[in-house]
Design a protein around this motif. Structure first.
Motif, PDB file in Angstrom:
ATOM      1  N   ALA A  11       9.208   2.373  -0.984  1.00  0.00           N
ATOM      2  CA  ALA A  11       7.908   2.810  -0.468  1.00  0.00           C
ATOM      3  C   ALA A  11       7.065   3.413  -1.589  1.00  0.00           C
ATOM      4  O   ALA A  11       5.855   3.173  -1.688  1.00  0.00           O
ATOM      5  CB  ALA A  11       8.111   3.825   0.660  1.00  0.00           C
ATOM      6  N   LEU A  12       7.727   4.190  -2.460  1.00  0.00           N
ATOM      7  CA  LEU A  12       7.007   4.791  -3.582  1.00  0.00           C
ATOM      8  C   LEU A  12       6.555   3.725  -4.577  1.00  0.00           C
ATOM      9  O   LEU A  12       5.418   3.773  -5.080  1.00  0.00           O
ATOM     10  CB  LEU A  12       7.908   5.824  -4.271  1.00  0.00           C
ATOM     11  CG  LEU A  12       7.263   6.618  -5.419  1.00  0.00           C
ATOM     12  CD1 LEU A  12       6.037   7.383  -4.930  1.00  0.00           C
ATOM     13  CD2 LEU A  12       8.282   7.582  -6.027  1.00  0.00           C
ATOM     14  N   TYR A  13       7.437   2.747  -4.863  1.00  0.00           N
ATOM     15  CA  TYR A  13       7.037   1.660  -5.751  1.00  0.00           C
ATOM     16  C   TYR A  13       5.809   0.929  -5.185  1.00  0.00           C
ATOM     17  O   TYR A  13       4.869   0.600  -5.913  1.00  0.00           O
ATOM     18  CB  TYR A  13       8.175   0.661  -5.907  1.00  0.00           C
ATOM     19  CG  TYR A  13       9.438   1.227  -6.517  1.00  0.00           C
ATOM     20  CD1 TYR A  13       9.413   2.387  -7.301  1.00  0.00           C
ATOM     21  CD2 TYR A  13      10.674   0.602  -6.296  1.00  0.00           C
ATOM     22  CE1 TYR A  13      10.589   2.894  -7.841  1.00  0.00           C
ATOM     23  CE2 TYR A  13      11.845   1.105  -6.836  1.00  0.00           C
ATOM     24  CZ  TYR A  13      11.802   2.262  -7.615  1.00  0.00           C
ATOM     25  OH  TYR A  13      12.941   2.754  -8.139  1.00  0.00           O
ATOM     26  N   SER A  14       5.843   0.665  -3.881  1.00  0.00           N
ATOM     27  CA  SER A  14       4.724  -0.042  -3.253  1.00  0.00           C
ATOM     28  C   SER A  14       3.455   0.786  -3.312  1.00  0.00           C
ATOM     29  O   SER A  14       2.350   0.267  -3.519  1.00  0.00           O
ATOM     30  CB  SER A  14       5.087  -0.364  -1.798  1.00  0.00           C
ATOM     31  OG  SER A  14       4.057  -1.077  -1.168  1.00  0.00           O
ATOM     32  N   ALA A  23       5.293   8.476   4.317  1.00  0.00           N
ATOM     33  CA  ALA A  23       4.513   9.467   3.564  1.00  0.00           C
ATOM     34  C   ALA A  23       4.481   9.134   2.080  1.00  0.00           C
ATOM     35  O   ALA A  23       3.449   9.314   1.406  1.00  0.00           O
ATOM     36  CB  ALA A  23       5.092  10.856   3.789  1.00  0.00           C
ATOM     37  N   LEU A  24       5.588   8.647   1.530  1.00  0.00           N
ATOM     38  CA  LEU A  24       5.633   8.293   0.120  1.00  0.00           C
ATOM     39  C   LEU A  24       4.727   7.118  -0.206  1.00  0.00           C
ATOM     40  O   LEU A  24       4.387   6.897  -1.370  1.00  0.00           O
ATOM     41  CB  LEU A  24       7.075   7.967  -0.300  1.00  0.00           C
ATOM     42  CG  LEU A  24       8.026   9.169  -0.391  1.00  0.00           C
ATOM     43  CD1 LEU A  24       9.444   8.711  -0.668  1.00  0.00           C
ATOM     44  CD2 LEU A  24       7.554  10.138  -1.474  1.00  0.00           C
ATOM     45  N   LEU A  64      12.639  14.624   7.366  1.00  0.00           N
ATOM     46  CA  LEU A  64      12.200  14.111   6.072  1.00  0.00           C
ATOM     47  C   LEU A  64      13.286  14.201   5.009  1.00  0.00           C
ATOM     48  O   LEU A  64      13.086  13.776   3.868  1.00  0.00           O
ATOM     49  CB  LEU A  64      10.962  14.870   5.601  1.00  0.00           C
ATOM     50  CG  LEU A  64       9.696  14.647   6.432  1.00  0.00           C
ATOM     51  CD1 LEU A  64       8.613  15.629   6.009  1.00  0.00           C
ATOM     52  CD2 LEU A  64       9.211  13.213   6.278  1.00  0.00           C
ATOM     53  N   GLY A  65      14.453  14.738   5.399  1.00  0.00           N
ATOM     54  CA  GLY A  65      15.537  14.874   4.426  1.00  0.00           C
ATOM     55  C   GLY A  65      15.307  15.997   3.451  1.00  0.00           C
ATOM     56  O   GLY A  65      15.885  16.006   2.363  1.00  0.00           O
ATOM     57  N   LEU A  66      14.468  16.998   3.838  1.00  0.00           N
ATOM     58  CA  LEU A  66      14.134  18.107   2.934  1.00  0.00           C
ATOM     59  C   LEU A  66      14.836  19.393   3.333  1.00  0.00           C
ATOM     60  O   LEU A  66      14.577  20.449   2.766  1.00  0.00           O
ATOM     61  CB  LEU A  66      12.612  18.335   2.927  1.00  0.00           C
ATOM     62  CG  LEU A  66      11.767  17.100   2.554  1.00  0.00           C
ATOM     63  CD1 LEU A  66      10.286  17.431   2.647  1.00  0.00           C
ATOM     64  CD2 LEU A  66      12.129  16.629   1.154  1.00  0.00           C
ATOM     65  N   CYS A  81      15.013   2.832   0.813  1.00  0.00           N
ATOM     66  CA  CYS A  81      13.742   2.651   1.525  1.00  0.00           C
ATOM     67  C   CYS A  81      12.659   3.556   0.939  1.00  0.00           C
ATOM     68  O   CYS A  81      11.506   3.126   0.750  1.00  0.00           O
ATOM     69  CB  CYS A  81      13.943   2.972   3.016  1.00  0.00           C
ATOM     70  SG  CYS A  81      14.806   1.697   3.937  1.00  0.00           S
ATOM     71  N   ASN A  82      13.024   4.787   0.664  1.00  0.00           N
ATOM     72  CA  ASN A  82      12.039   5.722   0.119  1.00  0.00           C
ATOM     73  C   ASN A  82      11.579   5.284  -1.264  1.00  0.00           C
ATOM     74  O   ASN A  82      10.377   5.361  -1.588  1.00  0.00           O
ATOM     75  CB  ASN A  82      12.649   7.123   0.057  1.00  0.00           C
ATOM     76  CG  ASN A  82      12.941   7.676   1.447  1.00  0.00           C
ATOM     77  OD1 ASN A  82      12.270   7.316   2.416  1.00  0.00           O
ATOM     78  ND2 ASN A  82      13.952   8.534   1.561  1.00  0.00           N
TER      79      ASN A  82
END
Length: 784
Positions: free
Chosen positions: A112-115, A161-162, A20-22, A108-109
């Motif tokens: 996804a959040l905007y969508s 997930a976003l 997840l890049g976390l 991309c992330n």
């Protein structure tokens, strides 16, 4: 390419935090982002279609619960976002191993959040007290959107997930306010489970991709080692005793011989290699040579021998040296061997390709030259004769241009098969290239045999063909030379046969021409004429003559046809019929044609404004893309109106061109220039030309004019048909070559629009044309 951490094997699972890049910033994640982004490459259209489709479904569902302006506003926003997102991702190098991919991953992330923010709004379009039915309808569509996203973008779980969690939270909050806490809890749990599914699916995907990369790297390493082994090692080792019997047979040698090591032990090497030939003693020469060398106890290297394995022929390469003990006593042979059957087959194929034509299977030019050399040598030694026939197909280019090269290739294969069927003992046919073939005749009894074969070749090739449901017709021109009378070397005999072929083509094709000594003089004359043509423009040797064209009804002058004349200081006056074909072959016709066009336009400006000028244009000019600009330039520099210029073309233009000439003619028509179809009916006439190109005039050839005046039924029918056709298409007709009053009256009776010929005036220089307009009757020419 940067790899994943070396402490992780292909079977290890990457931690969810890393995926997840976390994870910690200093952790080396290698090409993980590129592995995640690679499945998204090429799916932009799918994501766009999904976004638009789901937005439309949501909009239609909203109409039952939400005001149309509100629903429409959300739909417009969704569509604009989908298009904007598609445009941003369309040209991105997703999954490019040469790039880090971090920027694309973050993008991309973000999208996804905007969508998610956009798709979280429909649950609140009824206000802070939304109805449960509306929310459940929107949630159903949102779940479908989430599932589709999980399938399409599962390799990027953070982006999934976003999108999933904000939409799920928005739906849960709305359901909570609507008085459905149980359903809200289910909604939230569903979002969490779906997000977890995306993470797990991404772990499986990355592990699979890493396993594929590892397997690929190992395969490359193994292939490299195998190639190194094959290049540095022999296929097998072999040994014989002093009696040339196999000893210490290795499993690899036994496998190559199609037997077992125990079964081959003690078998004579020659027996093991020769197979069934051992019983008869009929060994190939190379095996005899090897046996003799072994008998003499001589070393041999890279000896290629034929081998029979289970009745199948193979080729082996063998090398060996004698084995001696410490006292020098002969113990036998020790050597290495390898199977070179495939390499030999490849070498034979290459040799065949160098000597045979791939398309027809016939001998090529190299092979024919060698065969002709042998025929000439035998003819000189035996004081006999041989012959070379050169064959060129007529009308073949029209097939290529109209139906395409694949059909042309199939036609050539059928022609080759027919030629091959005509060959008898002492004859060899081959393909020289393109649509040219040749036949070599050995031990020729008389020139009549070559003449007879040439006639049979023409008759055979001229029969109709059927290729891909097309019935095709081609002819053949044949020229031949007799050796050694017409040439004692391959070069001389080929050149003379080629001269004879040119003679055959000049006579219209589909005929046979024998070489005669005078052809050299004609070829030399042609060479000199071409040489003089190259400087004729600079020397100002060309001049334009103009022949009147009058209205048939009353003899009123309505224009002139420009005709080129050439006067050379060496050759004198040369007729256009002689030098125009040479200019076309030498690629000189374009500059000469441009000079004619510019000169004719310039001279026409000195005439009354109602008179037109007609200029003949060759096929080579119309295949030049710059011709239209040349015409525009000539009109602009002279000031001549386009309506006063008439371009004359023949049907050969369409036969030689695949469509470019027709497009160029359409451009000229668009400029207002008139088009005239010359010599209609004398060649391969097609009404398709008249349908595709808007000609203003059809010209009737003089041969039909003379025939009609003499009462020829065929000529009369052709002229009437052309006139009727022109009238129905709104075109005029111009009859050429009218020389007598009878011919003129005949043409008038048939309804021809215009007449051109000696009856009204011979071609005249520009100065004589100007004198016509100084007379009182400057608009008409009295009958001579």
């Amino acid at each position: 390419m940067k790899s994943l951490p070396t402490d992780l094997t292909a079977a290890d699972v990457i931690p969810a935090r890393t995926l997840l890049g976390l994870g910690p910033r200093d952790q080396d994640i290698g090409n993980l982002h590129q592995l995640q982004l690679a499945p998204l490459r090429g799916r932009g259209s799918l994501r766009l279609a999904m976004g638009i489709g789901m937005a439309l479904v949501a909009f239609l569902t909203m109409l039952h619960h939400v005001a149309l302006p509100v629903a429409g506003g959300w739909l417009a926003g969704s569509l604009l976002f989908s298009l904007w997102s598609y445009s941003r991702f369309r040209n991105l190098p997703l999954g490019d191993p040469k790039l880090p991919g971090s920027a694309e991953y973050r993008m991309c992330n973000r999208h996804a959040l905007y969508s998610a923010l956009l798709w979280g709004l429909p649950f609140w379009l009824q206000g802070l007290a939304p109805g449960v039915d509306h929310i459940l309808s929107m949630w159903t569509i949102a779940v479908l959107m989430m599932l589709t996203l999980a399938i399409v973008a599962h390799s990027v779980p953070l982006a999934c997930a976003l999108f999933i969690m904000p939409v799920s939270l928005s739906a849960a909050a709305a359901l909570g306010l609507a008085g459905a806490p149980e359903i809200a809890a289910v909604t939230l749990v569903a979002g969490i489970l779906l997000s977890a599914f995306c993470v797990r699916f991404a772990q499986i995907h990355i592990r699979s991709r890493r396993a594929e990369e590892t397997l690929h790297e190992k395969s490359e390493t193994v292939s490299l080692l195998l190639r190194e082994f094959e290049e540095t090692s022999a296929d097998w080792l072999w040994q014989t005793d002093s009696n040339r019997r196999l000893v210490h047979v290795s499993p690899r040698l036994a496998y190559a011989l199609g037997g077992t090591a125990e079964g081959l032990e003690g078998i004579p090497l020659l027996q093991a290699l020769s197979g069934d030939a051992w019983e008869t003693g009929l060994f190939p020469k190379s095996l005899h040579d090897m046996a003799e060398r072994m008998k003499r106890r001589e070393s041999f290297s890279n000896l290629i021998v034929p081998v029979s394995i289970d009745g199948r022929p193979r080729w082996w390469e063998l090398s060996a040296s004698p084995r001696l003990d410490e006292s020098g006593r002969f113990l036998g042979f020790r050597g290495v061997g390898s199977d070179v059957t495939e390499q030999r087959a490849t070498a034979e194929q290459i040799a065949r390709m160098a000597r045979f034509d791939n398309l027809t299977g016939l001998p090529n030019r190299l092979s024919l030259n060698e065969d002709l050399a042998r025929a000439l040598t035998r003819a000189i030694e035996a004081k006999s004769r041989c012959a070379l026939l050169m064959i060129d197909l007529d009308r073949f280019k029209a097939v290529n241009d109209t139906l395409g090269h694949p059909v042309g290739d199939k036609l050539l294969a059928q022609v080759a098969a027919r030629l091959k069927g005509l060959m008898e003992r002492g004859m060899t046919c081959g393909r020289l290239g393109g649509d040219e073939f040749a036949v070599v005749l050995h031990n020729l009894s008389s020139p009549a045999v070559a003449e007879d074969l040439a006639q049979r070749i023409i008759a055979t090739i001229s029969r109709p063909y059927v290729v891909d449901n097309h019935q095709l017709f081609v002819g053949a021109s044949v020229g031949y030379a007799i050796g050694p009378t017409d040439g004692a070397t391959v070069e001389t005999l080929t050149r003379n046969a080629d001269l004879a072929l040119y003679k055959s083509k000049d006579r219209g094709g589909n005929v046979v021409a024998a070489y005669v000594a005078s052809l050299h003089a004609q070829a030399e004359e042609r060479r000199v004429m071409e040489q003089e043509l190259r400087g004729a423009l600079e020397r100002g040797e060309f001049e334009l003559y103009y022949q009147p064209v009058v209205t048939a009804a009353d003899g009123t002058l309505n224009g002139f046809e420009a005709l080129i004349r050439w006067t050379n200081h060496k050759l004198g006056n040369v007729s256009p019929g002689r030098f125009i074909p040479i200019a076309e072959d030498a690629r000189l016709i374009s500059p000469i044609g441009e000079w004619v066009l510019r000169t004719a336009c310039h001279e026409a400006m000195k005439w009354p404004s109602n008179l037109k000028v007609a200029v003949n244009v060759s096929a080579d000019q119309l295949t030049d893309p710059s011709f239209a600009s040349v015409v525009v330039s000539a009109l602009a520099q002279s000031g001549l109106s386009p309506q006063r210029l008439e371009i004359e073309v023949t049907e050969s233009v369409f036969l030689r061109d695949g469509g470019g000439a027709a497009q160029l003619l359409d451009q000229l028509i668009g400029l207002g220039i008139r088009l005239s179809l010359d010599d209609f009916g004398t060649g391969y006439s097609s009404l398709g030309y008249l349908r595709k190109t808007q000609f203003s005039t059809i010209k009737v050839d003089r041969s039909f004019v003379v025939g009609a005046a003499k009462g020829s039924i065929e000529s009369i029918a052709i002229i009437r048909a052309v006139v009727a056709l022109a009238d129905s298409l709104g075109m005029s007709t111009t009859a050429e070559g009218a020389e007598t009053e009878l011919e003129v009256e005949t043409l008038r009776s048939f309804g021809c629009s215009n007449i051109q010929g000696y009856y009204y005036g011979r071609p005249m220089p520009a100065s004589d044309v100007l004198t016509l307009f100084r007379r009182p009757d400057d608009v008409a020419i009295a009958a001579a």
